[in-house]
Design a protein around this motif. Structure first.
Motif, mmCIF file in Angstrom:
data_model
loop_
_atom_site.group_PDB
_atom_site.id
_atom_site.type_symbol
_atom_site.label_atom_id
_atom_site.label_comp_id
_atom_site.label_asym_id
_atom_site.label_seq_id
_atom_site.Cartn_x
_atom_site.Cartn_y
_atom_site.Cartn_z
ATOM 1 N N ALA A 70 0.851 -1.181 0.000
ATOM 2 C CA ALA A 70 0.000 0.000 0.000
ATOM 3 C C ALA A 70 0.888 1.233 0.000
ATOM 4 N N SER A 71 0.530 2.206 -0.820
ATOM 5 C CA SER A 71 1.325 3.417 -0.948
ATOM 6 C C SER A 71 0.714 4.557 -0.158
ATOM 7 N N THR A 72 1.570 5.441 0.286
ATOM 8 C CA THR A 72 1.099 6.651 0.959
ATOM 9 C C THR A 72 0.620 7.634 -0.099
ATOM 10 N N PRO A 73 -0.180 8.630 0.289
ATOM 11 C CA PRO A 73 -0.593 9.652 -0.678
ATOM 12 C C PRO A 73 0.609 10.328 -1.337
ATOM 13 N N GLU B 71 3.548 9.033 -2.010
ATOM 14 C CA GLU B 71 4.112 8.141 -3.029
ATOM 15 C C GLU B 71 3.224 8.090 -4.274
ATOM 16 N N ILE B 72 1.924 8.028 -4.065
ATOM 17 C CA ILE B 72 0.998 7.972 -5.200
ATOM 18 C C ILE B 72 1.084 9.253 -6.013
ATOM 19 N N VAL B 73 1.074 10.403 -5.343
ATOM 20 C CA VAL B 73 1.161 11.686 -6.054
ATOM 21 C C VAL B 73 2.496 11.789 -6.789
ATOM 22 N N GLY B 74 3.575 11.358 -6.161
ATOM 23 C CA GLY B 74 4.880 11.362 -6.835
ATOM 24 C C GLY B 74 4.866 10.529 -8.104
ATOM 25 N N GLN B 75 4.234 9.358 -8.044
ATOM 26 C CA GLN B 75 4.132 8.494 -9.226
ATOM 27 C C GLN B 75 3.272 9.139 -10.306
ATOM 28 N N ARG B 76 2.120 9.709 -9.899
ATOM 29 C CA ARG B 76 1.218 10.332 -10.873
ATOM 30 C C ARG B 76 1.875 11.567 -11.500
ATOM 31 N N GLY C 270 -5.924 15.166 3.624
ATOM 32 C CA GLY C 270 -6.163 13.904 2.940
ATOM 33 C C GLY C 270 -6.626 14.083 1.507
ATOM 34 N N GLU C 271 -6.849 15.343 1.090
ATOM 35 C CA GLU C 271 -7.383 15.585 -0.251
ATOM 36 C C GLU C 271 -6.556 16.543 -1.091
ATOM 37 N N LYS C 272 -5.448 17.051 -0.558
ATOM 38 C CA LYS C 272 -4.634 18.014 -1.305
ATOM 39 C C LYS C 272 -3.157 17.792 -1.015
ATOM 40 N N CYS C 273 -2.379 17.674 -2.093
ATOM 41 C CA CYS C 273 -0.928 17.532 -1.966
ATOM 42 C C CYS C 273 -0.242 18.519 -2.899
ATOM 43 N N THR C 274 0.971 18.879 -2.540
ATOM 44 C CA THR C 274 1.812 19.708 -3.398
ATOM 45 C C THR C 274 3.023 18.885 -3.787
#
Length: 141
Positions: free
Chosen positions: A31-34, A36-41, A97-101
């Motif tokens: 399972a990935s953290t948000p 990690e997922i945002v970095g991949q996307r 939980g809904e916004k990352c930079t």
């Protein structure tokens, strides 16, 4: 049943439960953290942009953006200029939980006529929003 047999049976049950918990724990490691997922996307987004695959990059935009702008309009908006040669996530920070930079390190070759400046590294901050269980790149309309 003797105490010895009962103890052995309880020990065997404990070993079996431990094995099940170990397998379950290893499965959760995938399972990935948000972040990690945002970095991949974000990496997927820039790989598509660099390769000129604007439709793939557009598909990573928020549903609201895609409802207003077509893939062709996206291509025109983000067409030429500096030629980005590489993009890597430098740092991803999630405020909620809904916004990352995602701070992306971009290696680019500026498009200046008659000048060869080589590759220049710069950083850009991108906003990524969680909608319908997926992370999407936000951009102004």
């Amino acid at each position: 049943m003797s105490i010895y047999q009962t103890t052995r049976r309880l020990g065997a049950i404990a070993v079996a439960l431990s094995a099940v918990m170990l397998v379950a724990g290893c499965a959760s490691l995938g399972a990935s953290t948000p972040e990690e997922i945002v970095g991949q996307r974000a990496t997927e987004y820039w790989k598509a942009r660099i390769a000129g695959q604007y439709e793939k990059a557009w598909a990573l935009s928020t549903p609201a953006y895609r409802a207003i702008k077509t893939a062709e309009q996206f291509r025109v908006q983000f067409g030429s200029g500096a030629t980005v040669e590489a993009a890597t996530p430098y740092k991803v920070t999630c405020e909620s939980g809904e916004k990352c930079t995602a701070r992306m390190k971009l290696s680019a070759t500026p498009a200046l006529l008659g000048m060869k400046l080589g590759t220049i590294d710069t950083y850009v901050d991108e906003t990524w929003l969680l909608e319908d269980g997926k992370w999407w790149r936000h951009q102004d309309l």
